[in-house]
Design a protein around this motif. Structure first.
Motif, PDB file in Angstrom:
ATOM      1  N   GLY A 154       0.829  -1.204   0.000  1.00 25.23           N
ATOM      2  CA  GLY A 154       0.000   0.000   0.000  1.00 25.23           C
ATOM      3  C   GLY A 154       0.862   1.252   0.000  1.00 25.23           C
ATOM      4  O   GLY A 154       0.598   2.203  -0.744  1.00 25.23           O
ATOM      5  N   VAL A 155       1.911   1.239   0.797  1.00 26.22           N
ATOM      6  CA  VAL A 155       2.795   2.407   0.866  1.00 26.22           C
ATOM      7  C   VAL A 155       3.524   2.606  -0.463  1.00 26.22           C
ATOM      8  O   VAL A 155       3.604   3.714  -1.000  1.00 26.22           O
ATOM      9  N   VAL A 156       4.041   1.507  -1.007  1.00 22.69           N
ATOM     10  CA  VAL A 156       4.817   1.613  -2.236  1.00 22.69           C
ATOM     11  C   VAL A 156       3.948   2.121  -3.381  1.00 22.69           C
ATOM     12  O   VAL A 156       4.303   3.065  -4.087  1.00 22.69           O
ATOM     13  N   ARG A 157       2.766   1.495  -3.560  1.00 19.15           N
ATOM     14  CA  ARG A 157       1.881   1.933  -4.650  1.00 19.15           C
ATOM     15  C   ARG A 157       1.462   3.377  -4.441  1.00 19.15           C
ATOM     16  O   ARG A 157       1.405   4.162  -5.379  1.00 19.15           O
ATOM     17  N   GLY A 158       1.132   3.722  -3.182  1.00 18.96           N
ATOM     18  CA  GLY A 158       0.709   5.094  -2.905  1.00 18.96           C
ATOM     19  C   GLY A 158       1.795   6.082  -3.305  1.00 18.96           C
ATOM     20  O   GLY A 158       1.537   7.088  -3.972  1.00 18.96           O
ATOM     21  N   THR A 159       3.057   5.768  -2.930  1.00 19.04           N
ATOM     22  CA  THR A 159       4.170   6.665  -3.267  1.00 19.04           C
ATOM     23  C   THR A 159       4.297   6.817  -4.779  1.00 19.04           C
ATOM     24  O   THR A 159       4.469   7.923  -5.301  1.00 19.04           O
ATOM     25  N   LEU A 160       4.210   5.689  -5.486  1.00 22.53           N
ATOM     26  CA  LEU A 160       4.332   5.751  -6.943  1.00 22.53           C
ATOM     27  C   LEU A 160       3.225   6.599  -7.554  1.00 22.53           C
ATOM     28  O   LEU A 160       3.470   7.409  -8.447  1.00 22.53           O
ATOM     29  N   TRP A 161       1.988   6.416  -7.057  1.00 21.27           N
ATOM     30  CA  TRP A 161       0.885   7.189  -7.611  1.00 21.27           C
ATOM     31  C   TRP A 161       1.070   8.673  -7.328  1.00 21.27           C
ATOM     32  O   TRP A 161       0.769   9.512  -8.174  1.00 21.27           O
ATOM     33  N   VAL A 162       1.571   9.007  -6.139  1.00 25.02           N
ATOM     34  CA  VAL A 162       1.800  10.418  -5.812  1.00 25.02           C
ATOM     35  C   VAL A 162       2.798  11.026  -6.794  1.00 25.02           C
ATOM     36  O   VAL A 162       2.572  12.094  -7.367  1.00 25.02           O
ATOM     37  N   LEU A 163       3.915  10.309  -7.031  1.00 28.60           N
ATOM     38  CA  LEU A 163       4.938  10.843  -7.932  1.00 28.60           C
ATOM     39  C   LEU A 163       4.423  10.919  -9.370  1.00 28.60           C
ATOM     40  O   LEU A 163       4.674  11.892 -10.092  1.00 28.60           O
ATOM     41  N   ALA A 164       3.683   9.882  -9.776  1.00 32.02           N
ATOM     42  CA  ALA A 164       3.168   9.871 -11.146  1.00 32.02           C
ATOM     43  C   ALA A 164       2.186  11.024 -11.348  1.00 32.02           C
ATOM     44  O   ALA A 164       2.240  11.729 -12.363  1.00 32.02           O
ATOM     45  N   ALA A 165       1.298  11.235 -10.355  1.00 28.85           N
ATOM     46  CA  ALA A 165       0.338  12.326 -10.468  1.00 28.85           C
ATOM     47  C   ALA A 165       1.075  13.662 -10.516  1.00 28.85           C
ATOM     48  O   ALA A 165       0.702  14.576 -11.270  1.00 28.85           O
ATOM     49  N   ASP A 166       2.147  13.751  -9.739  1.00 31.66           N
ATOM     50  CA  ASP A 166       2.949  14.962  -9.679  1.00 31.66           C
ATOM     51  C   ASP A 166       3.512  15.307 -11.065  1.00 31.66           C
ATOM     52  O   ASP A 166       3.382  16.433 -11.556  1.00 31.66           O
ATOM     53  N   VAL A 167       4.123  14.300 -11.700  1.00 32.23           N
ATOM     54  CA  VAL A 167       4.693  14.506 -13.031  1.00 32.23           C
ATOM     55  C   VAL A 167       3.584  14.834 -14.019  1.00 32.23           C
ATOM     56  O   VAL A 167       3.696  15.781 -14.813  1.00 32.23           O
ATOM     57  N   ALA A 168       2.488  14.080 -13.976  1.00 31.45           N
ATOM     58  CA  ALA A 168       1.416  14.281 -14.951  1.00 31.45           C
ATOM     59  C   ALA A 168       0.822  15.680 -14.807  1.00 31.45           C
ATOM     60  O   ALA A 168       0.638  16.395 -15.804  1.00 31.45           O
TER      61      ALA A 168
END
Lengths: 253, 252, 222
Positions: free
Chosen positions: B229-243
């Motif tokens: 959950g933590v790993v996926r959440g972090t990835l989604w945060v960064l991906a949303a940030d870039v997008a």
């Protein structure tokens, strides 16, 4: 007033107990290190390093892109395209690569190791081995500690390369910086010595990550629910330790 | 572990997108369990905001150190970097770091709780009794996550600016006022902040709920779902940030 | 002095008095079974006897050496020559059975000698053919026999069994019973904590019931 005093007294005691526990753990690990089990070290490196590699690659690439999008904003405003490569490289090497590599590992590897150790206690493996005279420090804890630390350093170096490549791609694609200019700017302003503070930081974060995750696993209640608690506690302890170390080391390096 | 409550239709585990859609539907229709919402808001906001403040204060000092070092090297006044520093906090540093802390705190909390519920078959029981999972389980956690995120980012900005500014004033010969100056901050920056915080606030609980439900049924499910959950959440945060950063780049 | 000896042990856990004045001596070649209801403190007794838990009061001796209050390193040395088998085998999941059995052999052996000795110990408990498998790939009975092999590989003079047959099917339980009896017949002092009446009947030279924190001798039914 009395309540405040007793509360702050309790806090001080808690902090002291925490520091003492880490010191004790560090001492145990150091004593066990010269004769630690090499196979367990290799096994943990292959789990910790290899498991976290894809995550580390993705986060590094995203971070590299992010840094350029942000510096690009200023580049556009002030028209200094020649500085993009330097800006991205400096930010990544000094700050983001070690930070991202260790944060990625704290989620994947740190929490995993903490819950694994807690699970070995809940499943009675650790007490059974201790009772049979096995030196847990040598057989399990020291190899895992050094494996985690080594993985963070290696992943930070990989993250450096991947993130810089991603910055190059975004700079070329989004900002229209010529690739030659980007590379020339990196080449002119960054030296090999610029990678050193990042690697020193990565090593410190790796040691903190190892200590926090093992300690969280050893301190959790030895029952099924303790396994989840260990994972969560390891995350918080690691996050705090990494940020505090980052602050201290940035001042020193 | 034997499953005492084996469902005839082998209990479908929702995919992340379906879960997000169901939750968004429940939120938009106002189908949210009020009592659960209050509990989650208290739990998640209290759990997150102090850590965000602490993390961003640390980061503020770290970035001030870098800025001071570069200012000394380029022989310019540190105070010139202050407003840029504060603008960068608003558009980038505060939302990104708050998002990562959110993933660690809110994400691990939700994933561990829901993973435990799935493991102890409480989720199956809710399904079996025909309860509205979107209203009772998903929506309160997502709403609370978004609230925590939207509160954490502005408070975090203050923490970055104040910590960096105090440090600059105390040790690097700068001035606090320069580090909390709004001179360069534009509507564009605020839009980035709001969009990024909302995206993190939504994505982190969804990722955590999904991991909790998907992995919670396995023997070491609680630990695995917490980490995932933590790993996926972090990835989604960064991906949303870039997008979001790349999208708003095209909008002047 | 007996290989396993407890004198006047008192222990409270979580504010509850679990053991109040337990004394026990298990002689070489003797198998003593401790029975009692769940939660009576049987496992606490084993853990104190092998030094995993410190007693609040009283003295603990293993192979003639007093172990309560010893530092970790000394405790580890004192446990050489002592075996422990817990409920649920407690093997490491990522090692094969033979590597698990070889693990406690440690310093005195080269890796190859340790593995050879592990193979011999596994053959002795009837699990020789499965030495290369991981714990998850074999039955619960085989796992438990491997745990017995791990405890017996060093030819211990004292062996403690904590609920060794809980969760096993009857056939597997009876194999474990036979192995426990054999370790006593070879001269080890054996302490078994259990609530399996068949195990007690097949193994025990001496039966003690732990009730209200005190041990009571019970007649052995053959």
């Amino acid at each position: 007033m009395r309540a405040f005093l007793s509360a702050s007294g309790r806090l001080v005691l808690r902090v002291l107990r925490g520091v003492g526990a880490y010191a004790l753990l560090a001492g145990r690990l150091l004593i066990a290190t010269p004769r630690m089990d090499g196979r367990e070290w290799l096994r943990t490196v292959s789990i910790a390093g290899v498991d976290a590699l894809p995550l580390c690659l993705v986060t590094a690439a995203l971070t590299g892109a992010l840094v350029v999008i942000q510096t690009g904003f200023y580049v556009e405003s002030y028209g200094v395209t020649s500085l993009v490569g330097w800006g991205a490289g400096y930010a990544l090497f000094h700050e983001f690569a070690p930070l991202i590599a260790s944060l990625a590992l704290s989620g994947r590897v740190g929490a995993g190791q903490a819950s694994d150790i807690a699970g070995l206690r809940a499943g009675e493996q650790l007490p059974a081995l201790e009772a049979l005279g096995v030196d847990i420090d040598r057989a399990l804890l020291a190899p895992r500690f050094w494996a985690i630390a080594a993985s963070v350093v290696v992943l930070a170096v990989i993250a450096d390369v991947v993130a810089l490549s991603a910055s190059l791609l975004v700079a070329v694609g989004l900002l229209g910086v010529p690739p030659g200019a980007f590379l020339a700017s990196v080449h002119a302003s960054l030296r090999v010595a610029d990678a050193v503070p990042g690697i020193v930081k990565a090593a410190a974060f790796g040691l903190a990550l190892g200590a926090c995750s093992l300690r969280a696993g050893l301190a959790a209640p030895a029952e099924a629910r303790g396994v989840g608690a260990a994972a969560r506690r390891s995350l918080v302890a690691t996050l705090t330790a990494i940020l505090a170390l980052d602050m201290a080391l940035t001042g020193l390096l | 572990m034997t499953r005492a409550l084996d469902l005839p239709d082998a209990a479908p585990r929702p995919r992340a997108l379906a879960l997000a859609a169901a939750a968004a539907g429940a939120l938009l229709a106002g189908r949210v369990d009020r009592a659960e919402l209050v509990t989650q808001v208290r739990e998640l906001c209290l759990r997150t905001i102090p850590v965000v403040l602490l993390a961003l204060a640390f980061i503020g000092v770290v970035f001030e150190e870098h800025a001071a070092h570069e200012a000394r090297r380029a022989l310019v006044s540190l105070d010139q970097a202050g407003p840029m520093f504060f603008e960068l906090s608003v558009r980038e540093i505060a939302p990104a770091i708050a998002g990562i802390v959110l993933a660690a705190r809110v994400g691990s909390g939700i994933a561990a709780e829901v993973g435990w519920m799935a493991q102890s078959e409480q989720v199956d029981a809710l399904r079996l009794f025909g309860r509205d999972l979107a209203a009772e389980l998903y929506a309160p956690r997502i709403a609370a996550g978004m609230l925590a995120s939207m509160l954490a980012a502005p408070l975090g900005i203050a923490a970055v600016g104040l910590a960096g500014g105090f440090w600059a004033q105390a040790f690097s010969g700068g001035h606090l006022a320069a580090f909390v100056s709004l001179r360069l901050v534009t509507a564009h920056d605020w839009a980035l902040l709001v969009a990024k915080s909302a995206a993190s606030g939504f994505a982190v609980p969804v990722a955590a709920l999904h991991c909790g439900l998907a992995l919670g049924g396995t023997p070491d499910g609680v630990a695995r779902s917490t980490a995932a959950g933590v790993v996926r959440g972090t990835l989604w945060v960064l991906a949303a940030d870039v997008a979001i950063g790349a999208t708003l780049w095209w909008i002047p | 002095m007996a290989p396993i000896e407890l004198r006047g042990i008192e222990k409270s856990l979580g504010g509850r008095r679990v053991l109040s004045g337990v004394s026990l001596a298990v002689e070489a070649g003797q198998a003593a079974c401790v029975v009692g209801r769940s939660g009576a403190g049987k496992s606490v007794l084993t853990r104190i006897a092998i030094g995993l838990l410190p007693p609040d009061r009283g003295e603990v001796f293993l192979l003639g050496r007093r172990i309560d209050g010893l530092a970790r390193r000394e405790l580890r040395a004192a446990r050489r020559g002592v075996g422990l088998v817990t409920q649920g085998a407690a093997l490491l999941g990522w090692l094969s059975l033979r590597e698990n059995v070889a693990l406690p052999l440690g310093d005195g052996f080269s890796r190859r000698a340790a593995l050879e000795r592990a193979d011999a110990a596994l053959a002795e408990v009837g699990a020789g053919a499965e030495g290369a498998r991981r714990p998850a790939e074999v039955s619960a009975g085989t796992r438990q026999r491997a745990a017995v092999a791990r405890a017996l590989a060093l030819a211990p003079r004292a062996v403690l069994y904590d609920e060794p047959t809980t969760g096993l099917d009857p056939a597997a339980s009876r194999q474990i019973d036979a192995l426990i009896r054999r370790s006593a017949d070879r001269g080890a002092a054996v302490l078994v904590v259990t609530h399996d009446p068949i195990l007690v009947r097949r193994v025990a030279d001496r039966v003690l019931e732990l009730r209200d924190g005190v041990l009571h001798d019970r007649p052995v039914v053959v």
